[in-house]
Design a protein around this motif. Structure first.
Motif: not given
Length: 253
Positions: A123, A127, A178-179, A181-183, A185
């Motif tokens: 993640l 970013r 959760t981590l 899914r954020s990655y 996105e």
């Protein structure tokens, strides 16, 4: 709090003694002057004196923790989580079984830390890549390279994720998802800049399909127990992934 005292030479480690991170006296003062460690924020070190470093012992502990995680990735990938004991992990990392408890409360905590750590790394790396790159295609290309680097560099972690995810507690499963899914996105956002107007669900499917392609590396780069060299696998994986992510799909008739 900073304690100053005249610098003293470090005592030699007796042959056969355990590593400093596992010795009781490791909790005592150590010489910043010898290690180059900086004084803690808000304190001032006097030239020619020593400070009690908060970093030296914590760095040694982190090195040992990382060694245990690396050992866990290798052993879990080969033998499976359920067949590996804490004693196995300790032996592979060069510590006794009981010493593992100084870093982890149990084997399940080792698995959780392994998968949470790598999920955070992905993640944060994703970013960083997109923040540093304005051009949409270049950002996507760097994301692909980043994911390929991970797959080629940590194939054992991918195998552990695939096989032993269910051995995590429900809470840790939720945190890892959760981590992740954020990655995903991050990839969806990058793809949306190349495919404006395309539904996010379709872009998400492209991202997941690409992960499947790249993360198949632990299986596809092995040939009768031997790894294919990264210099051979990398260009093929990157080219295939970019082709899948950038192809224009004609509307359904």
């Amino acid at each position: 709090m900073t304690i100053s005292r005249p610098a003293q030479p470090a005592k030699p480690t007796p042959p056969g003694a355990p590593p400093a991170a596992d010795r009781p006296e490791a909790a005592g003062p150590a010489a910043d002057a010898a290690t180059g460690a900086q004084a803690a924020p808000g304190t001032q070190a006097t030239p020619g004196t020593q400070t009690v470093p908060g970093t030296q012992r914590s760095q040694a502990k982190e090195i040992r923790r990382q060694a245990l995680l690396n050992a866990a990735a290798s052993l879990f990938a080969v033998d499976g989580y359920n067949k590996v004991s804490l004693e196995d992990l300790g032996a592979a990392a060069g510590v006794s079984g009981p010493a593992v408890y100084r870093h982890f409360p149990g084997k399940q905590a080792v698995l959780a830390d392994l998968l949470l750590t790598v999920s955070r790394e992905l993640l944060e790396g994703g970013r960083r890549v997109t923040a540093e790159t304005a051009d949409p295609f270049e950002a996507l290309r760097k994301l692909v390279r980043f994911q390929v680097d991970f797959a080629l560099g940590k194939p054992d972690v991918i195998r552990v994720q695939d096989r032993d995810f269910s051995n995590l507690t429900p809470q840790h499963q939720s945190e890892v998802r959760t981590l992740q899914r954020s990655y995903v996105e991050i990839w969806v956002e990058a793809l949306s800049r190349l495919h404006p107007g395309v539904d996010a669900a379709d872009l998400r499917m492209r991202a997941h399909a690409t992960f499947g392609l790249i993360n198949s590396t632990p299986h596809s780069v092995r040939n009768h127990g031997r790894r294919i060299a990264p210099r051979t696998a990398r260009p093929l994986l990157e080219s295939m992934a970019l082709a899948a992510l950038t192809v224009d799909v004609p509307p359904a008739s």
